[in-house]
Each structure stands twice: as C-alpha cells, then as structure tokens.
Enzyme design. Structure first.
Site, mmCIF file in Angstrom:
data_model
loop_
_atom_site.group_PDB
_atom_site.id
_atom_site.type_symbol
_atom_site.label_atom_id
_atom_site.label_comp_id
_atom_site.label_asym_id
_atom_site.label_seq_id
_atom_site.Cartn_x
_atom_site.Cartn_y
_atom_site.Cartn_z
ATOM 1 N N ASP A 1 -3.455 11.458 -2.962
ATOM 2 C CA ASP A 1 -2.339 10.507 -2.915
ATOM 3 C C ASP A 1 -2.007 10.062 -4.343
ATOM 4 O OD1 ASP A 1 -1.120 8.447 -0.505
ATOM 5 O OD2 ASP A 1 -0.910 7.818 -2.599
ATOM 6 N N ILE A 2 -0.739 9.963 -4.640
ATOM 7 C CA ILE A 2 -0.291 9.629 -5.989
ATOM 8 C C ILE A 2 -0.594 8.158 -6.336
ATOM 9 C CG2 ILE A 2 2.067 8.838 -5.486
ATOM 10 C CD1 ILE A 2 3.004 10.825 -7.683
ATOM 11 N N ASN B 1 0.223 6.620 9.647
ATOM 12 C CA ASN B 1 1.286 5.646 9.878
ATOM 13 C C ASN B 1 2.454 6.353 10.560
ATOM 14 O OD1 ASN B 1 -0.056 3.492 8.515
ATOM 15 N ND2 ASN B 1 0.537 4.414 6.558
ATOM 16 N N GLU C 1 6.378 5.814 5.347
ATOM 17 C CA GLU C 1 7.415 5.915 4.317
ATOM 18 C C GLU C 1 7.886 7.339 4.081
ATOM 19 O OE1 GLU C 1 6.266 3.619 0.902
ATOM 20 O OE2 GLU C 1 6.813 1.798 2.007
ATOM 21 N N VAL C 2 7.018 8.304 4.307
ATOM 22 C CA VAL C 2 7.409 9.709 4.113
ATOM 23 C C VAL C 2 7.540 10.353 5.497
ATOM 24 C CG1 VAL C 2 6.781 11.934 3.122
ATOM 25 C CG2 VAL C 2 6.246 9.822 1.873
ATOM 26 N N HIS D 1 1.556 13.025 8.073
ATOM 27 C CA HIS D 1 0.422 13.101 7.160
ATOM 28 C C HIS D 1 -0.678 12.195 7.651
ATOM 29 C CE1 HIS D 1 3.314 10.087 5.738
ATOM 30 N NE2 HIS D 1 2.288 9.379 5.280
ATOM 31 N N HIS E 1 -3.864 10.092 6.210
ATOM 32 C CA HIS E 1 -4.561 9.579 5.037
ATOM 33 C C HIS E 1 -6.058 9.678 5.305
ATOM 34 C CE1 HIS E 1 -1.071 7.222 3.250
ATOM 35 N NE2 HIS E 1 -0.645 7.363 4.494
HETATM 36 P P1 AMP Z 1 3.001 6.439 4.407
HETATM 37 O O1 AMP Z 1 3.304 4.997 4.193
HETATM 38 O O2 AMP Z 1 1.899 6.642 5.404
HETATM 39 O O3 AMP Z 1 4.242 7.251 4.712
HETATM 40 O O4 AMP Z 1 2.375 6.948 3.045
HETATM 41 C C1 AMP Z 1 3.017 7.767 2.132
HETATM 42 C C2 AMP Z 1 2.027 8.018 1.028
HETATM 43 O O5 AMP Z 1 2.509 9.101 0.245
HETATM 44 C C3 AMP Z 1 1.781 6.843 0.087
HETATM 45 O O6 AMP Z 1 0.398 6.516 0.095
HETATM 46 C C4 AMP Z 1 2.243 7.380 -1.273
HETATM 47 O O7 AMP Z 1 1.464 6.905 -2.335
HETATM 48 C C5 AMP Z 1 2.107 8.878 -1.074
HETATM 49 N N1 AMP Z 1 2.971 9.712 -1.908
HETATM 50 C C6 AMP Z 1 4.316 9.599 -2.094
HETATM 51 N N2 AMP Z 1 4.768 10.563 -2.890
HETATM 52 C C7 AMP Z 1 3.691 11.318 -3.234
HETATM 53 C C8 AMP Z 1 3.514 12.471 -4.043
HETATM 54 N N3 AMP Z 1 4.538 13.061 -4.678
HETATM 55 N N4 AMP Z 1 2.262 12.979 -4.165
HETATM 56 C C9 AMP Z 1 1.237 12.391 -3.547
HETATM 57 N N5 AMP Z 1 1.332 11.313 -2.752
HETATM 58 C C10 AMP Z 1 2.551 10.768 -2.600
#
Ligand code: AMP
Length: 124
Positions: free
Chosen positions: A39-40, A97, A105-106, A110, A112
């Site tokens: 995770d970034i 999530n 958010e994405v 995924h 975690h």
């Molecule tokens: P979520 O709230 O579960 O959708 O989490 C999205 C996660 O993606 C967050 O923890 C971000 O830090 C992570 N994230 C977003 N962009 C990137 C990226 N380019 N590389 C790695 N992790 C990312």
C-alpha cells in the site's frame, strides 16, 4: 471520496491501471489471477493489497461474476502472500472495504493485509 457501489466497473481506476502495467507498484506477488503490492500509504509495518486481476468492484460483485478459477486463485493468493510475508505465526488482519459505508476509495476489489504489530480493536 468513497465509491458508489451501484456504478459499473470503471476500467480507468488506479488498480486496473496497475494490473495493465500502465503505472508502477511495489509488487510482492503475482500469478495468473492475482496481484499483491505494498500500500502506498501503509497503516501498519506490513500493509499489502491483494487484488484479483479481473474487473470486479467488490467482494459481492466478484462472488457473483467471478469464475470458480478466479475466486479460488484469488483466495489462494491472499493466503500465499500472508505466508510469504511471515504473518502466519504472529497473526495478521484481512480487511475489504466495500462501498460508501465501508469507506472504499478504489473501485477495484482489494483485500488489505495488515501485520507486524497488534491490530487493536476490530472496529472503532
Ligand atoms: P480503500 O479505502 O479500501 O479503497 O483503500 C484504498 C487503498 O489503496 C488505500 O489504502 C491507499 O493508500 C491505497 N492506494 C491508492 N493508490 C495506490 C497506489 N498507486 N499504490 C498502492 N496503494 C495505493
């Protein structure tokens, strides 16, 4: 902003672009069905994201539309990454999530994978 889970899969989302190799990631594992990367913005000493390679928004979407091979491959990959990261003996936490209340958010499924310290209460 959390995503709207009723929208169709958006192939321009950042994880889709990572799967296609259009933007880099800090890869820890890859096979036919899954990709795992750091995770970034890590929230724990180990914070890895595991994603299926196919176009799925969420766990419920994946469980409905994913093939048996994709689902088996993804679940096995999550466990393999946990083992390879040395998390089995100390323990770890999995989190997915989903949608607005889940804080997703994405808009690409995924999981975690958190480890390296006690994770504390399940939900605050
Ligand atoms: P979520 O709230 O579960 O959708 O989490 C999205 C996660 O993606 C967050 O923890 C971000 O830090 C992570 N994230 C977003 N962009 C990137 C990226 N380019 N590389 C790695 N992790 C990312």
């Amino acid at each position: 902003m959390p995503i709207d889970p009723t929208k169709p899969y958006d192939p321009s989302n950042i994880f889709a672009r990572i799967v296609r190799g259009e933007i880099p990631c800090s890869k820890v594992y890859e096979d036919e069905h899954a990709l795992a990367f750091h995770d970034i913005n890590p929230q724990a000493p180990v914070h890895v994201l595991v994603i299926p390679k196919g176009p799925y928004v969420s766990w419920d979407d994946f469980s409905e539309r994913g093939t048996d091979a994709e689902i088996a491959g993804f679940v096995r990959a999550v466990g393999k990454v946990a083992r390879e990261q040395g998390l089995v003996e100390p323990g770890y936490r999995l989190l997915a999530n989903v949608g607005m209340d889940g804080g997703q958010e994405v808009p690409h499924l995924h999981v975690h994978l958190f480890g390296g310290r006690p994770m504390g209460p399940m939900v605050r």
